[in-house]
Enzyme design. Structure first.
Site, mmCIF file in Angstrom:
data_model
loop_
_atom_site.group_PDB
_atom_site.id
_atom_site.type_symbol
_atom_site.label_atom_id
_atom_site.label_comp_id
_atom_site.label_asym_id
_atom_site.label_seq_id
_atom_site.Cartn_x
_atom_site.Cartn_y
_atom_site.Cartn_z
ATOM 1 N N HIS A 42 10.585 -4.366 -17.005
ATOM 2 C CA HIS A 42 9.868 -5.576 -16.636
ATOM 3 C C HIS A 42 9.433 -5.455 -15.191
ATOM 4 C CE1 HIS A 42 8.892 -9.814 -16.181
ATOM 5 N NE2 HIS A 42 8.851 -9.837 -17.508
ATOM 6 N N ASP A 66 11.356 -9.346 -25.420
ATOM 7 C CA ASP A 66 10.764 -8.894 -26.687
ATOM 8 C C ASP A 66 11.639 -7.943 -27.481
ATOM 9 O OD1 ASP A 66 8.378 -10.315 -26.541
ATOM 10 O OD2 ASP A 66 7.589 -8.910 -25.070
ATOM 11 N N HIS A 89 2.302 -6.711 -22.810
ATOM 12 C CA HIS A 89 2.650 -8.117 -22.510
ATOM 13 C C HIS A 89 3.189 -8.728 -23.802
ATOM 14 C CE1 HIS A 89 2.619 -11.900 -20.556
ATOM 15 N NE2 HIS A 89 1.327 -12.157 -20.466
HETATM 16 N N1 CMC Z 1 10.150 3.021 -21.339
HETATM 17 C C1 CMC Z 1 10.222 4.149 -20.607
HETATM 18 N N2 CMC Z 1 9.920 4.240 -19.305
HETATM 19 C C2 CMC Z 1 9.523 3.118 -18.712
HETATM 20 C C3 CMC Z 1 9.424 1.892 -19.395
HETATM 21 C C4 CMC Z 1 9.757 1.874 -20.755
HETATM 22 N N3 CMC Z 1 9.697 0.752 -21.452
HETATM 23 N N4 CMC Z 1 8.983 0.939 -18.545
HETATM 24 C C5 CMC Z 1 8.831 1.553 -17.360
HETATM 25 N N5 CMC Z 1 9.146 2.857 -17.462
HETATM 26 C C6 CMC Z 1 9.148 3.836 -16.372
HETATM 27 C C7 CMC Z 1 7.746 4.271 -16.001
HETATM 28 O O1 CMC Z 1 7.326 5.386 -16.744
HETATM 29 C C8 CMC Z 1 7.905 4.560 -14.533
HETATM 30 O O2 CMC Z 1 8.529 5.826 -14.413
HETATM 31 P P1 CMC Z 1 8.124 6.823 -13.200
HETATM 32 O O3 CMC Z 1 8.546 6.082 -11.950
HETATM 33 O O4 CMC Z 1 8.862 8.058 -13.469
HETATM 34 O O5 CMC Z 1 6.626 6.975 -13.291
HETATM 35 C C9 CMC Z 1 8.890 3.497 -14.061
HETATM 36 O O6 CMC Z 1 9.679 3.193 -15.216
HETATM 37 C C10 CMC Z 1 8.244 2.233 -13.517
HETATM 38 O O7 CMC Z 1 7.321 1.742 -14.516
HETATM 39 P P2 CMC Z 1 5.995 0.955 -14.219
HETATM 40 O O8 CMC Z 1 5.041 1.188 -15.342
HETATM 41 O O9 CMC Z 1 5.528 1.288 -12.837
HETATM 42 O O10 CMC Z 1 6.512 -0.529 -14.222
HETATM 43 P P3 CMC Z 1 5.622 -1.837 -14.320
HETATM 44 O O11 CMC Z 1 6.323 -2.874 -13.551
HETATM 45 O O12 CMC Z 1 4.212 -1.536 -13.962
HETATM 46 O O13 CMC Z 1 5.643 -2.150 -15.877
HETATM 47 C C11 CMC Z 1 6.157 -3.057 -17.992
HETATM 48 C C12 CMC Z 1 6.358 -3.178 -16.472
HETATM 49 C C13 CMC Z 1 6.819 -4.255 -18.685
HETATM 50 C C14 CMC Z 1 4.666 -3.061 -18.310
HETATM 51 C C15 CMC Z 1 6.801 -1.726 -18.465
HETATM 52 O O14 CMC Z 1 8.196 -1.712 -18.163
HETATM 53 C C16 CMC Z 1 6.568 -1.458 -19.949
HETATM 54 O O15 CMC Z 1 5.537 -0.888 -20.297
HETATM 55 N N6 CMC Z 1 7.553 -1.849 -20.856
HETATM 56 C C17 CMC Z 1 7.344 -1.701 -22.267
HETATM 57 C C18 CMC Z 1 6.459 -2.834 -22.784
HETATM 58 C C19 CMC Z 1 7.216 -4.137 -22.861
HETATM 59 O O16 CMC Z 1 8.324 -4.229 -23.340
HETATM 60 N N7 CMC Z 1 6.552 -5.208 -22.376
HETATM 61 C C20 CMC Z 1 7.085 -6.563 -22.458
HETATM 62 C C21 CMC Z 1 7.357 -7.136 -21.110
HETATM 63 S S1 CMC Z 1 8.349 -8.625 -21.218
HETATM 64 C C22 CMC Z 1 7.340 -9.770 -22.012
HETATM 65 C C23 CMC Z 1 6.264 -10.245 -21.159
HETATM 66 O O17 CMC Z 1 6.513 -10.828 -20.085
HETATM 67 O O18 CMC Z 1 5.106 -10.111 -21.558
#
Ligand code: CMC
Length: 430
Positions: A308, A365, A268
């Site tokens: 996201h 970010d 986050h």
């Molecule tokens: N790098 C590589 N792969 C990713 C990433 C990433 N940053 N984000 C998602 N994926 C992949 C993930 O491994 C999954 O792949 P598969 O379907 O093969 O298992 C797929 O994309 C879907 O990911 P998810 O984890 O189910 O997606 P989510 O909606 O639960 O997670 C998130 C959203 C923001 C937590 C995630 O994209 C992430 O961890 N990003 C990196 C951390 C980050 O930048 N966070 C800041 C968010 S914006 C500021 C805020 O609002 O706080």
């Protein structure tokens, strides 16, 4: 004739139910009537991480994740970032309308008057360990403010709520700056009423031996824009915590400390810190392809600052920040070599099948940390920099929640997967 309802056939009983659809949503509680027997609890929906559950009705912030749209109270984020100040946006979020000139003047002055904290706050902040993370100090200190304002518990009184919302917005920069000053062993700098919100914060952060330090206007404006971009983001993890703690009618200081704690995590608000650490680890353009390969193979962690839950398109905040970064680097003359690494990562990721298929785009970010760094703000402070402006969003959502007749104490259900009843085993039999 089409009807706004859903017809459900329960194949266990062959019974048919009609459930109304309002705003593209069915009410979870309408499923409860679906039972196999009189003593059946009724059907529930299972939705870990609230992927497809609306927890509230809200008129604060609108996001269209597929089209990269973000609006506060109907106003596009790009227009607010260009034309408003952060305190004007905070007023908008909390009151629902942009202030008139006199309303804004009064609001700015009310906030400025409450930027001071009780002297005791200074002494307990001095008690943190010398190397304490500023975000840990921030969370602890905001929670501790609850003990200074016992009257804030009267959360059903709109006047009391308003006076503590102003205090919280006003005191966050002071606590944030002091968290930093303590972590580097420098004396605390008192707020200055005469300065704008962002200028006052930068001054409390950076004033050294000269009492005449004034932050460059470009840095002040850049920070104000970053504050606007981070002010609210509808039902994200920390806002959900703010509403959830607030739903028990805890005072806003405790609720906000909880929300800030949720923001601290690297998935986050801690992501901007994680992005900078990642960029430093990659170090140079030559290492970018190798790093991307590791991310795709799952051995290199995630590409921080990408992806996201809601945006499946370029985060509109990231677009504004990318432009802002160029302006800041021009003024500070500090072209960060890590910007090249970031641009290359973005270029590769936006054309790589792995990221394209999963709709992973830069989020807020990805570039914000590079600007903070150019403004001389250390990496440890990045999540705190997010918490300062998000305070107005948390409070707007908290206020809305308390006024919402449909809200009750937040209390999800569970699917119990543990043992059935079993007799206690005495110690000598285990
Ligand atoms: N790098 C590589 N792969 C990713 C990433 C990433 N940053 N984000 C998602 N994926 C992949 C993930 O491994 C999954 O792949 P598969 O379907 O093969 O298992 C797929 O994309 C879907 O990911 P998810 O984890 O189910 O997606 P989510 O909606 O639960 O997670 C998130 C959203 C923001 C937590 C995630 O994209 C992430 O961890 N990003 C990196 C951390 C980050 O930048 N966070 C800041 C968010 S914006 C500021 C805020 O609002 O706080």
């Amino acid at each position: 004739m089409p009807k706004d309802s859903l017809t459900i056939t329960d194949n266990r009983t062959n019974k048919v139910y009609e459930v109304p659809i309002t705003d593209g949503t069915i009410r979870g509680i309408d499923l409860r009537q679906i039972r196999v027997s009189d003593d059946d609890f009724g059907l529930m929906s299972y939705d870990p991480a609230f992927i497809n559950t609306a927890s509230c009705r809200s008129s604060v912030t609108f996001i269209d994740g597929d089209n990269g749209i973000l609006r506060y109270r109907g106003y596009p984020i790009e227009q607010l970032a260009e034309q408003a100040t952060y305190l004007e946006v905070a007023y908008l979020l909390i009151h629902g309308e942009l202030p008139t000139a006199s309303q804004l003047e009064q609001w700015n002055s009310e906030v400025a008057q409450h930027t001071f904290v009780h002297e005791n706050v200074k002494s307990f902040m001095s008690g943190f360990r010398y190397d304490a993370h500023p975000m840990g100090m921030f969370v602890g200190s905001v929670g501790a403010l609850s003990t200074f304002y016992p009257e804030a518990k009267d959360v059903l009184n709109p006047e009391v709520r308003r006076s503590h919302m102003i205090r919280l917005i006003a005191k966050m920069p002071t606590i944030a700056a002091w968290s930093y000053r303590h972590s580097v062993g420098m004396p605390f700098v008192y707020p200055d009423f005469a300065l704008s919100y962002a200028a006052n914060f930068l001054t409390m952060l950076k004033r050294g031996s000269s009492p005449n330090y004034t932050p460059p206007p470009e840095a002040v404006r850049a920070l104000d824009v970053l504050f606007i971009l981070h002010a609210d983001h509808e039902q994200n993890c920390s806002t959900n915590v703010m509403r959830s703690i607030g739903s028990s009618q805890a005072d806003p200081y405790c609720a906000l400390a909880g929300a800030a704690a949720a923001l601290y995590g690297p998935l986050h608000g801690g992501a901007n810190e994680a992005v900078l650490r990642m960029l430093r680890e990659i170090g140079s353009l030559a290492n970018v392809p190798g790093f991307i390969k590791e991310v795709k193979e799952g051995t290199g962690g995630r590409l921080m600052g990408f992806g996201h839950r809601v945006y499946k398109n370029y985060d509109p905040r990231a677009k504004v920040i990318k432009r802002l970064a160029d302006q800041v680097f021009e003024v500070t003359g500090k072209k960060n070599p890590l910007l090249q690494v970031a641009l290359e990562l973005e270029k590769i990721a936006l054309s790589d099948d792995y990221f394209v298929k999963r709709k992973l785009y830069p989020n807020v970010d990805f570039y914000s940390g590079l600007i903070y760094e150019a403004l001389g703000i250390p990496v440890d402070m990045f999540p705190v920099m997010f918490a300062i402006p998000r305070t107005s969003g948390w409070l707007a959502q908290w206020e809305e929640m308390l006024a919402d007749k449909e809200q009750k104490i937040a209390r999800p259900r569970q699917i119990y997967t543990g043992y059935d009843e079993r007799p206690f085993v005495p110690m000598n039999k285990r």
